[in-house]
Design an enzyme around this catalytic site. Structure first.
Site, mmCIF file in Angstrom:
data_model
loop_
_atom_site.group_PDB
_atom_site.id
_atom_site.type_symbol
_atom_site.label_atom_id
_atom_site.label_comp_id
_atom_site.label_asym_id
_atom_site.label_seq_id
_atom_site.Cartn_x
_atom_site.Cartn_y
_atom_site.Cartn_z
ATOM 1 N N SER A 66 20.413 -13.799 -37.912
ATOM 2 C CA SER A 66 19.029 -14.038 -37.502
ATOM 3 C C SER A 66 18.998 -15.042 -36.354
ATOM 4 O O SER A 66 19.961 -15.779 -36.122
ATOM 5 C CB SER A 66 18.233 -14.574 -38.695
ATOM 6 N N ASP B 170 33.122 -31.670 -39.421
ATOM 7 C CA ASP B 170 34.347 -32.454 -39.221
ATOM 8 C C ASP B 170 35.593 -31.577 -39.305
ATOM 9 O O ASP B 170 36.575 -31.814 -38.596
ATOM 10 C CB ASP B 170 34.436 -33.574 -40.258
ATOM 11 N N ASN C 207 25.955 -16.914 -49.685
ATOM 12 C CA ASN C 207 24.947 -15.845 -49.817
ATOM 13 C C ASN C 207 25.167 -14.648 -48.901
ATOM 14 O O ASN C 207 24.472 -13.643 -49.004
ATOM 15 C CB ASN C 207 23.518 -16.403 -49.609
ATOM 16 N N HIS D 200 25.185 -16.232 -36.265
ATOM 17 C CA HIS D 200 24.102 -15.987 -37.224
ATOM 18 C C HIS D 200 23.525 -14.614 -36.974
ATOM 19 O O HIS D 200 23.339 -14.224 -35.805
ATOM 20 C CB HIS D 200 22.988 -17.030 -37.086
ATOM 21 N N HIS E 181 23.170 -26.058 -41.274
ATOM 22 C CA HIS E 181 22.087 -26.984 -40.966
ATOM 23 C C HIS E 181 22.321 -28.402 -41.480
ATOM 24 O O HIS E 181 21.598 -29.313 -41.096
ATOM 25 C CB HIS E 181 20.772 -26.424 -41.536
ATOM 26 N N ARG F 7 15.989 -24.700 -39.910
ATOM 27 C CA ARG F 7 17.078 -23.853 -39.393
ATOM 28 C C ARG F 7 17.310 -24.052 -37.897
ATOM 29 O O ARG F 7 18.264 -23.532 -37.331
ATOM 30 C CB ARG F 7 16.774 -22.369 -39.656
HETATM 31 C C1 DQA Z 1 22.216 -17.360 -41.367
HETATM 32 C C2 DQA Z 1 21.008 -18.258 -41.071
HETATM 33 C C3 DQA Z 1 20.953 -19.420 -42.031
HETATM 34 O O1 DQA Z 1 19.805 -20.232 -41.744
HETATM 35 C C4 DQA Z 1 20.839 -18.930 -43.457
HETATM 36 O O2 DQA Z 1 20.852 -20.014 -44.342
HETATM 37 C C5 DQA Z 1 21.891 -17.943 -43.799
HETATM 38 C C6 DQA Z 1 22.216 -16.912 -42.822
HETATM 39 C C7 DQA Z 1 22.218 -16.088 -40.486
HETATM 40 O O3 DQA Z 1 23.254 -15.438 -40.412
HETATM 41 O O4 DQA Z 1 21.194 -15.734 -39.891
HETATM 42 O O5 DQA Z 1 22.422 -17.923 -44.902
HETATM 43 O O6 DQA Z 1 23.403 -18.083 -41.094
#
Ligand code: DQA
Length: 147
Positions: free
Chosen positions: A102, A87, A11, A100, A80, A111
């Site tokens: 966020s 591994d 994503n 990350h 997560h 998370r």
């Molecule tokens: C993320 C945080 C994850 O919890 C989330 O599923 C993402 C983005 C981040 O960059 O803040 O896809 O990895």
């Protein structure tokens, strides 16, 4: 020339469009372009890879052991729960920095757990796109210490 591989998980190709209140307005392309520019200025070669598939991320981590000096990994939601990615990180010797955009510790409870954190060199979270650039600085220090 030392090579840094950035791996973006699921994503993250939608950055800029996806939940801008959480992840910011900058596009995936713009973030990567800025990363490559900064890395080049610091004297590194940079490669960017993105996949929405767990196995492809694992294959890339395996490849990186022969092709890169460090990995910056945003595993997205796989962070997560993917023991397979954990591994794969354990299986390679080069440093992997968890990133990350966020602050995962300030969000939904699921998370708060990172199953990859214990096998990564360190974790950077909460600085938006700048998390990648802070990770680049971290890699610089790690590679300097190694040489
Ligand atoms: C993320 C945080 C994850 O919890 C989330 O599923 C993402 C983005 C981040 O960059 O803040 O896809 O990895």
């Amino acid at each position: 020339m030392k090579k840094i591989l950035v791996i973006h998980g699921p994503n993250l190709n939608l950055l800029g469009e996806r939940e801008p209140g959480v992840y910011g307005n900058d596009s995936f392309e713009a973030i990567n372009k800025e990363f490559v520019e900064k890395a080049t200025q610091m004297g590194f070669e940079a490669e960017i890879f993105q996949s929405n598939h767990e196995g492809a991320i694992i294959d890339k981590l395996h490849e990186s052991r022969k092709e890169a000096d460090a990995v910056i990994l945003n595993a997205g939601a796989y962070t997560h729960y993917s023991y397979a990615i954990r591994d794969a990180i354990s299986a390679i010797k080069i440093p992997v920095i968890e990133v990350h955009l966020s602050n995962i510790h300030a969000r939904d409870e699921f998370r708060h757990t990172s199953v990859i954190a214990p096998v990564c060199k360190g974790q950077i979270a909460g600085f938006g796109k700048n998390s990648y650039y802070v990770a680049l600085e971290a890699v610089k220090y790690i590679l300097e210490e190694q040489s």
